[in-house]
Write a protein that holds these residues in place. Structure first.
Motif, PDB file in Angstrom:
ATOM      1  N   HIS A  33       0.706   4.188  -2.708  1.00  0.00           N
ATOM      2  CA  HIS A  33       0.498   5.571  -2.259  1.00  0.00           C
ATOM      3  C   HIS A  33       1.586   6.481  -2.820  1.00  0.00           C
ATOM      4  O   HIS A  33       1.300   7.581  -3.312  1.00  0.00           O
ATOM      5  CB  HIS A  33       0.487   5.617  -0.730  1.00  0.00           C
ATOM      6  CG  HIS A  33       0.182   6.960  -0.185  1.00  0.00           C
ATOM      7  ND1 HIS A  33       1.156   7.895   0.075  1.00  0.00           N
ATOM      8  CD2 HIS A  33      -0.991   7.536   0.149  1.00  0.00           C
ATOM      9  CE1 HIS A  33       0.596   8.986   0.544  1.00  0.00           C
ATOM     10  NE2 HIS A  33      -0.714   8.794   0.594  1.00  0.00           N
ATOM     11  N   THR A  34       2.834   6.021  -2.779  1.00  0.00           N
ATOM     12  CA  THR A  34       3.944   6.817  -3.301  1.00  0.00           C
ATOM     13  C   THR A  34       3.809   7.001  -4.812  1.00  0.00           C
ATOM     14  O   THR A  34       4.051   8.097  -5.326  1.00  0.00           O
ATOM     15  CB  THR A  34       5.285   6.148  -2.954  1.00  0.00           C
ATOM     16  OG1 THR A  34       5.377   6.051  -1.522  1.00  0.00           O
ATOM     17  CG2 THR A  34       6.465   6.945  -3.478  1.00  0.00           C
ATOM     18  N   TYR A  57       0.831  -1.209   0.000  1.00  0.00           N
ATOM     19  CA  TYR A  57       0.000   0.000   0.000  1.00  0.00           C
ATOM     20  C   TYR A  57       0.865   1.258   0.000  1.00  0.00           C
ATOM     21  O   TYR A  57       0.515   2.263  -0.634  1.00  0.00           O
ATOM     22  CB  TYR A  57      -0.955   0.010   1.192  1.00  0.00           C
ATOM     23  CG  TYR A  57      -2.247  -0.719   0.932  1.00  0.00           C
ATOM     24  CD1 TYR A  57      -3.267  -0.132   0.197  1.00  0.00           C
ATOM     25  CD2 TYR A  57      -2.461  -2.001   1.430  1.00  0.00           C
ATOM     26  CE1 TYR A  57      -4.461  -0.796  -0.045  1.00  0.00           C
ATOM     27  CE2 TYR A  57      -3.646  -2.678   1.201  1.00  0.00           C
ATOM     28  CZ  TYR A  57      -4.642  -2.064   0.457  1.00  0.00           C
ATOM     29  OH  TYR A  57      -5.826  -2.728   0.218  1.00  0.00           O
ATOM     30  N   GLU A  58       1.984   1.228   0.698  1.00  0.00           N
ATOM     31  CA  GLU A  58       2.875   2.393   0.702  1.00  0.00           C
ATOM     32  C   GLU A  58       3.453   2.641  -0.690  1.00  0.00           C
ATOM     33  O   GLU A  58       3.578   3.788  -1.109  1.00  0.00           O
ATOM     34  CB  GLU A  58       4.005   2.215   1.721  1.00  0.00           C
ATOM     35  CG  GLU A  58       3.580   2.550   3.128  1.00  0.00           C
ATOM     36  CD  GLU A  58       3.110   3.986   3.275  1.00  0.00           C
ATOM     37  OE1 GLU A  58       3.902   4.923   3.046  1.00  0.00           O
ATOM     38  OE2 GLU A  58       1.932   4.180   3.627  1.00  0.00           O
ATOM     39  N   PHE A  67      -5.563  11.453  -8.750  1.00  0.00           N
ATOM     40  CA  PHE A  67      -4.529  10.751  -7.981  1.00  0.00           C
ATOM     41  C   PHE A  67      -4.381  11.309  -6.568  1.00  0.00           C
ATOM     42  O   PHE A  67      -4.053  10.573  -5.644  1.00  0.00           O
ATOM     43  CB  PHE A  67      -3.206  10.736  -8.737  1.00  0.00           C
ATOM     44  CG  PHE A  67      -3.165   9.644  -9.765  1.00  0.00           C
ATOM     45  CD1 PHE A  67      -2.811   8.355  -9.412  1.00  0.00           C
ATOM     46  CD2 PHE A  67      -3.517   9.896 -11.075  1.00  0.00           C
ATOM     47  CE1 PHE A  67      -2.810   7.328 -10.343  1.00  0.00           C
ATOM     48  CE2 PHE A  67      -3.522   8.885 -12.018  1.00  0.00           C
ATOM     49  CZ  PHE A  67      -3.162   7.594 -11.653  1.00  0.00           C
ATOM     50  N   PHE A  68      -4.642  12.595  -6.387  1.00  0.00           N
ATOM     51  CA  PHE A  68      -4.661  13.124  -5.017  1.00  0.00           C
ATOM     52  C   PHE A  68      -5.830  12.542  -4.223  1.00  0.00           C
ATOM     53  O   PHE A  68      -5.746  12.385  -3.011  1.00  0.00           O
ATOM     54  CB  PHE A  68      -4.711  14.654  -5.011  1.00  0.00           C
ATOM     55  CG  PHE A  68      -3.362  15.297  -5.209  1.00  0.00           C
ATOM     56  CD1 PHE A  68      -2.269  14.929  -4.447  1.00  0.00           C
ATOM     57  CD2 PHE A  68      -3.191  16.285  -6.157  1.00  0.00           C
ATOM     58  CE1 PHE A  68      -1.024  15.507  -4.629  1.00  0.00           C
ATOM     59  CE2 PHE A  68      -1.959  16.885  -6.351  1.00  0.00           C
ATOM     60  CZ  PHE A  68      -0.868  16.489  -5.583  1.00  0.00           C
ATOM     61  N   LEU A  79      -6.286   5.009  -0.653  1.00  0.00           N
ATOM     62  CA  LEU A  79      -5.343   3.909  -0.430  1.00  0.00           C
ATOM     63  C   LEU A  79      -5.013   3.747   1.051  1.00  0.00           C
ATOM     64  O   LEU A  79      -4.946   2.626   1.563  1.00  0.00           O
ATOM     65  CB  LEU A  79      -4.050   4.157  -1.216  1.00  0.00           C
ATOM     66  CG  LEU A  79      -4.100   3.904  -2.711  1.00  0.00           C
ATOM     67  CD1 LEU A  79      -2.850   4.447  -3.384  1.00  0.00           C
ATOM     68  CD2 LEU A  79      -4.262   2.422  -2.991  1.00  0.00           C
ATOM     69  N   ARG A  80      -4.810   4.849   1.734  1.00  0.00           N
ATOM     70  CA  ARG A  80      -4.497   4.760   3.176  1.00  0.00           C
ATOM     71  C   ARG A  80      -5.650   4.150   3.961  1.00  0.00           C
ATOM     72  O   ARG A  80      -5.440   3.308   4.828  1.00  0.00           O
ATOM     73  CB  ARG A  80      -4.152   6.135   3.734  1.00  0.00           C
ATOM     74  CG  ARG A  80      -2.837   6.604   3.196  1.00  0.00           C
ATOM     75  CD  ARG A  80      -2.167   7.566   4.122  1.00  0.00           C
ATOM     76  NE  ARG A  80      -0.942   7.951   3.461  1.00  0.00           N
ATOM     77  CZ  ARG A  80       0.229   7.920   4.036  1.00  0.00           C
ATOM     78  NH1 ARG A  80       0.336   7.584   5.274  1.00  0.00           N
ATOM     79  NH2 ARG A  80       1.301   8.270   3.376  1.00  0.00           N
ATOM     80  N   LYS A  86      -4.881   8.856  -3.074  1.00  0.00           N
ATOM     81  CA  LYS A  86      -3.954   8.730  -1.935  1.00  0.00           C
ATOM     82  C   LYS A  86      -4.653   8.450  -0.607  1.00  0.00           C
ATOM     83  O   LYS A  86      -4.330   7.454   0.054  1.00  0.00           O
ATOM     84  CB  LYS A  86      -3.073   9.981  -1.837  1.00  0.00           C
ATOM     85  CG  LYS A  86      -2.054  10.087  -2.934  1.00  0.00           C
ATOM     86  CD  LYS A  86      -1.324  11.405  -2.915  1.00  0.00           C
ATOM     87  CE  LYS A  86      -0.872  11.753  -1.525  1.00  0.00           C
ATOM     88  NZ  LYS A  86      -0.189  13.023  -1.401  1.00  0.00           N
ATOM     89  N   PRO A  87      -5.603   9.274  -0.164  1.00  0.00           N
ATOM     90  CA  PRO A  87      -6.243   8.948   1.115  1.00  0.00           C
ATOM     91  C   PRO A  87      -7.107   7.692   1.019  1.00  0.00           C
ATOM     92  O   PRO A  87      -7.281   6.980   2.015  1.00  0.00           O
ATOM     93  CB  PRO A  87      -7.084  10.189   1.437  1.00  0.00           C
ATOM     94  CG  PRO A  87      -7.269  10.893   0.153  1.00  0.00           C
ATOM     95  CD  PRO A  87      -6.061  10.567  -0.680  1.00  0.00           C
ATOM     96  N   ALA A 119       1.005   7.019  -6.543  1.00  0.00           N
ATOM     97  CA  ALA A 119      -0.097   7.972  -6.756  1.00  0.00           C
ATOM     98  C   ALA A 119       0.373   9.394  -6.484  1.00  0.00           C
ATOM     99  O   ALA A 119       0.021  10.328  -7.230  1.00  0.00           O
ATOM    100  CB  ALA A 119      -1.286   7.617  -5.865  1.00  0.00           C
ATOM    101  N   ASP A 120       1.156   9.571  -5.450  1.00  0.00           N
ATOM    102  CA  ASP A 120       1.691  10.889  -5.111  1.00  0.00           C
ATOM    103  C   ASP A 120       2.581  11.415  -6.241  1.00  0.00           C
ATOM    104  O   ASP A 120       2.479  12.576  -6.652  1.00  0.00           O
ATOM    105  CB  ASP A 120       2.493  10.781  -3.812  1.00  0.00           C
ATOM    106  CG  ASP A 120       2.527  12.070  -3.032  1.00  0.00           C
ATOM    107  OD1 ASP A 120       1.795  13.018  -3.353  1.00  0.00           O
ATOM    108  OD2 ASP A 120       3.298  12.125  -2.049  1.00  0.00           O
TER     109      ASP A 120
END
Length: 96
Positions: A27-28, A23-24, A64-65, A71-72, A68-69, A30-31
């Motif tokens: 997330h990275t 997941y990290e 994509f922003f 995915l978290r 990110k949340p 996507a960021d």
């Protein structure tokens, strides 16, 4: 089981560490995609003929922003459920 977004949930097992790492990475990625989309879109806005594609890059970056949340939250829910399943398995073993 610890509540959502508690660091100990990430370290409970080898499986939870792998899930957290995946997941990290997502997330990275996507960021990074969001940042690159906004950077390229910003440069394209200097040229009037490229403003429509620039707008689309801003929309893509915004998506994509949003990812990110999402995915978290998905990560934390997955880790939480993994802990709940482990608790149920432990109870089953104790009853045998």
């Amino acid at each position: 089981m610890k509540p959502l977004f508690h660091h100990e949930n990430r370290q409970k097992s080898e499986r939870s560490r792998r899930v957290y790492a995946r997941y990290e990475l997502a997330h990275t990625a996507a960021d990074f995609i969001a940042a690159i989309s906004f950077l390229i879109g910003s440069v394209m806005f200097f040229f009037e003929s490229m403003q429509t594609p620039a707008i689309w890059l801003f929309v893509i970056g915004s998506v994509f922003f949003l990812i990110k949340p999402s995915l978290r939250l998905a990560r934390e829910l997955t880790l939480y459920r993994m802990g709940e399943i482990n608790k149920l398995a432990d109870r089953e073993e104790q009853e045998d």
